[in-house]
Design a protein around this motif. Sequence first.
Motif, PDB file in Angstrom:
ATOM      1  N   MET A  17       2.828   1.965  -1.277  1.00 20.86           N
ATOM      2  CA  MET A  17       1.718   1.189  -1.793  1.00 20.86           C
ATOM      3  C   MET A  17       0.400   1.841  -1.397  1.00 20.86           C
ATOM      4  SD  MET A  17       2.974  -2.671  -1.055  1.00 20.86           S
ATOM      5  CE  MET A  17       1.872  -3.373  -2.264  1.00 20.86           C
ATOM      6  N   LYS A  18      -0.604   1.494  -2.130  1.00 17.99           N
ATOM      7  CA  LYS A  18      -1.937   1.993  -1.833  1.00 17.99           C
ATOM      8  C   LYS A  18      -2.653   1.005  -0.925  1.00 17.99           C
ATOM      9  CE  LYS A  18      -1.519   5.518  -4.518  1.00 17.99           C
ATOM     10  NZ  LYS A  18      -1.369   6.837  -3.964  1.00 17.99           N
ATOM     11  N   ALA A  19      -3.703   1.461  -0.289  1.00 13.88           N
ATOM     12  CA  ALA A  19      -4.453   0.629   0.646  1.00 13.88           C
ATOM     13  C   ALA A  19      -5.024  -0.607  -0.047  1.00 13.88           C
ATOM     14  CB  ALA A  19      -5.567   1.441   1.290  1.00 13.88           C
ATOM     15  N   GLN A  20      -5.421  -0.474  -1.292  1.00 11.72           N
ATOM     16  CA  GLN A  20      -5.990  -1.615  -2.012  1.00 11.72           C
ATOM     17  C   GLN A  20      -4.982  -2.749  -2.134  1.00 11.72           C
ATOM     18  OE1 GLN A  20      -9.125  -2.016  -2.779  1.00 11.72           O
ATOM     19  NE2 GLN A  20      -8.703  -4.062  -3.536  1.00 11.72           N
ATOM     20  N   HIS A  21      -3.728  -2.428  -2.350  1.00  4.92           N
ATOM     21  CA  HIS A  21      -2.688  -3.456  -2.430  1.00  4.92           C
ATOM     22  C   HIS A  21      -2.543  -4.171  -1.091  1.00  4.92           C
ATOM     23  CE1 HIS A  21      -1.096  -0.859  -5.820  1.00  4.92           C
ATOM     24  NE2 HIS A  21      -1.439  -2.006  -6.394  1.00  4.92           N
ATOM     25  N   PHE A  22      -2.650  -3.428  -0.008  1.00  5.72           N
ATOM     26  CA  PHE A  22      -2.544  -4.024   1.314  1.00  5.72           C
ATOM     27  C   PHE A  22      -3.728  -4.944   1.588  1.00  5.72           C
ATOM     28  CE2 PHE A  22      -0.062  -0.041   2.534  1.00  5.72           C
ATOM     29  CZ  PHE A  22       1.160  -0.671   2.350  1.00  5.72           C
ATOM     30  N   ARG A  23      -4.907  -4.559   1.121  1.00  8.65           N
ATOM     31  CA  ARG A  23      -6.091  -5.381   1.347  1.00  8.65           C
ATOM     32  C   ARG A  23      -5.995  -6.711   0.606  1.00  8.65           C
ATOM     33  NH1 ARG A  23      -8.652  -0.149   0.805  1.00  8.65           N
ATOM     34  NH2 ARG A  23      -9.352   0.502   2.873  1.00  8.65           N
ATOM     35  N   GLU A  24      -5.299  -6.741  -0.506  1.00 15.56           N
ATOM     36  CA  GLU A  24      -5.153  -7.954  -1.304  1.00 15.56           C
ATOM     37  C   GLU A  24      -4.128  -8.919  -0.717  1.00 15.56           C
ATOM     38  OE1 GLU A  24      -4.196  -6.369  -5.116  1.00 15.56           O
ATOM     39  OE2 GLU A  24      -6.222  -5.640  -5.484  1.00 15.56           O
ATOM     40  N   MET A  25      -3.331  -8.469   0.220  1.00 18.08           N
ATOM     41  CA  MET A  25      -2.305  -9.317   0.828  1.00 18.08           C
ATOM     42  C   MET A  25      -2.905 -10.207   1.905  1.00 18.08           C
ATOM     43  SD  MET A  25       0.772  -6.729   1.581  1.00 18.08           S
ATOM     44  CE  MET A  25       1.835  -6.112   0.325  1.00 18.08           C
ATOM     45  N   HIS A  32       4.764  -9.054   7.531  1.00 12.35           N
ATOM     46  CA  HIS A  32       6.126  -8.997   6.993  1.00 12.35           C
ATOM     47  C   HIS A  32       6.406  -7.622   6.378  1.00 12.35           C
ATOM     48  CE1 HIS A  32       9.864 -10.349   5.237  1.00 12.35           C
ATOM     49  NE2 HIS A  32       9.444  -9.928   4.052  1.00 12.35           N
ATOM     50  N   ARG A  33       5.445  -7.089   5.641  1.00 10.53           N
ATOM     51  CA  ARG A  33       5.613  -5.782   5.002  1.00 10.53           C
ATOM     52  C   ARG A  33       5.732  -4.687   6.054  1.00 10.53           C
ATOM     53  NH1 ARG A  33       5.581  -3.907  -0.316  1.00 10.53           N
ATOM     54  NH2 ARG A  33       5.835  -6.135  -0.586  1.00 10.53           N
ATOM     55  N   LEU A  34       4.969  -4.809   7.136  1.00 11.76           N
ATOM     56  CA  LEU A  34       5.042  -3.818   8.213  1.00 11.76           C
ATOM     57  C   LEU A  34       6.440  -3.790   8.815  1.00 11.76           C
ATOM     58  CD1 LEU A  34       3.637  -1.725   9.994  1.00 11.76           C
ATOM     59  CD2 LEU A  34       2.924  -3.607  11.488  1.00 11.76           C
ATOM     60  N   GLU A  35       7.009  -4.942   9.059  1.00 12.64           N
ATOM     61  CA  GLU A  35       8.369  -5.007   9.596  1.00 12.64           C
ATOM     62  C   GLU A  35       9.372  -4.382   8.622  1.00 12.64           C
ATOM     63  OE1 GLU A  35       9.266  -5.815  12.679  1.00 12.64           O
ATOM     64  OE2 GLU A  35       7.109  -6.016  13.013  1.00 12.64           O
ATOM     65  N   ASP A  65       2.689   5.500   4.814  1.00 11.60           N
ATOM     66  CA  ASP A  65       2.495   4.129   4.338  1.00 11.60           C
ATOM     67  C   ASP A  65       2.316   3.161   5.500  1.00 11.60           C
ATOM     68  OD1 ASP A  65       2.584   4.849   1.679  1.00 11.60           O
ATOM     69  OD2 ASP A  65       4.707   4.368   1.436  1.00 11.60           O
ATOM     70  N   ILE A  66       3.069   3.366   6.569  1.00  6.66           N
ATOM     71  CA  ILE A  66       2.921   2.514   7.754  1.00  6.66           C
ATOM     72  C   ILE A  66       1.532   2.709   8.353  1.00  6.66           C
ATOM     73  CG2 ILE A  66       3.700   2.178  10.129  1.00  6.66           C
ATOM     74  CD1 ILE A  66       6.573   2.725   9.074  1.00  6.66           C
ATOM     75  N   ALA A  67       1.090   3.946   8.437  1.00  3.02           N
ATOM     76  CA  ALA A  67      -0.244   4.226   8.972  1.00  3.02           C
ATOM     77  C   ALA A  67      -1.316   3.603   8.080  1.00  3.02           C
ATOM     78  CB  ALA A  67      -0.463   5.729   9.090  1.00  3.02           C
ATOM     79  N   ARG A  68      -1.137   3.675   6.781  1.00  2.22           N
ATOM     80  CA  ARG A  68      -2.091   3.095   5.842  1.00  2.22           C
ATOM     81  C   ARG A  68      -2.177   1.576   6.042  1.00  2.22           C
ATOM     82  NH1 ARG A  68       0.128   5.093   1.318  1.00  2.22           N
ATOM     83  NH2 ARG A  68      -0.954   7.031   1.626  1.00  2.22           N
ATOM     84  N   VAL A  72      -5.441  -0.755   7.435  1.00  2.00           N
ATOM     85  CA  VAL A  72      -5.985  -1.929   6.747  1.00  2.00           C
ATOM     86  C   VAL A  72      -5.958  -3.142   7.672  1.00  2.00           C
ATOM     87  CG1 VAL A  72      -5.610  -3.535   4.840  1.00  2.00           C
ATOM     88  CG2 VAL A  72      -5.444  -1.082   4.442  1.00  2.00           C
ATOM     89  N   MET A  73      -4.895  -3.286   8.448  1.00  2.26           N
ATOM     90  CA  MET A  73      -4.805  -4.413   9.374  1.00  2.26           C
ATOM     91  C   MET A  73      -5.921  -4.347  10.425  1.00  2.26           C
ATOM     92  SD  MET A  73      -0.682  -4.607   9.777  1.00  2.26           S
ATOM     93  CE  MET A  73      -0.591  -6.049  10.826  1.00  2.26           C
ATOM     94  N   HIS A  74      -6.216  -3.151  10.924  1.00  4.22           N
ATOM     95  CA  HIS A  74      -7.289  -2.991  11.905  1.00  4.22           C
ATOM     96  C   HIS A  74      -8.659  -3.220  11.268  1.00  4.22           C
ATOM     97  CE1 HIS A  74      -4.178  -1.184  14.433  1.00  4.22           C
ATOM     98  NE2 HIS A  74      -4.953  -1.543  15.436  1.00  4.22           N
ATOM     99  N   GLU A  75      -8.819  -2.789  10.023  1.00  2.77           N
ATOM    100  CA  GLU A  75     -10.086  -3.012   9.315  1.00  2.77           C
ATOM    101  C   GLU A  75     -10.377  -4.499   9.211  1.00  2.77           C
ATOM    102  OE1 GLU A  75      -9.650  -1.189   5.526  1.00  2.77           O
ATOM    103  OE2 GLU A  75     -10.163   0.810   6.252  1.00  2.77           O
ATOM    104  N   THR A  76      -9.384  -5.256   8.782  1.00  7.90           N
ATOM    105  CA  THR A  76      -9.589  -6.694   8.595  1.00  7.90           C
ATOM    106  C   THR A  76      -9.734  -7.416   9.921  1.00  7.90           C
ATOM    107  OG1 THR A  76      -7.209  -7.079   8.435  1.00  7.90           O
ATOM    108  CG2 THR A  76      -8.410  -6.744   6.374  1.00  7.90           C
TER     109      THR A  76
END
Length: 79
Positions: A17-25, A32-35, A65-68, A72-76
């Motif tokens: 997935m792209k970072a934008q998809h992660f930001r929308e979650m 859950h996705r990280l696990e 993808d895990i790093a991405r 995003v998690m750290h940004e938010t």
Amino acid sequence: MQVCKAKTLIIERKLEMKAQHFREMSPDEREHRLEEMKKHLFDLRSQAVTEKLENSKSVTNAKRDIARLKTVMHETQNK
């Protein structure tokens, strides 16, 4: 054997997935996705050790993808 390859490709495409998809979650969805992604990386590494891994690049993609997602998690978290 063909079914296994197709299933692996579907899982890899689902997890890439792209970072934008992660930001929308939501934060819970990200956790859950990280696990899921960590479990997938573990499976890929297991396949690499037993020499059953078809595409060695998939391990690298999973790590990225895990790093991405963590980025995003750290940004938010810092906002």
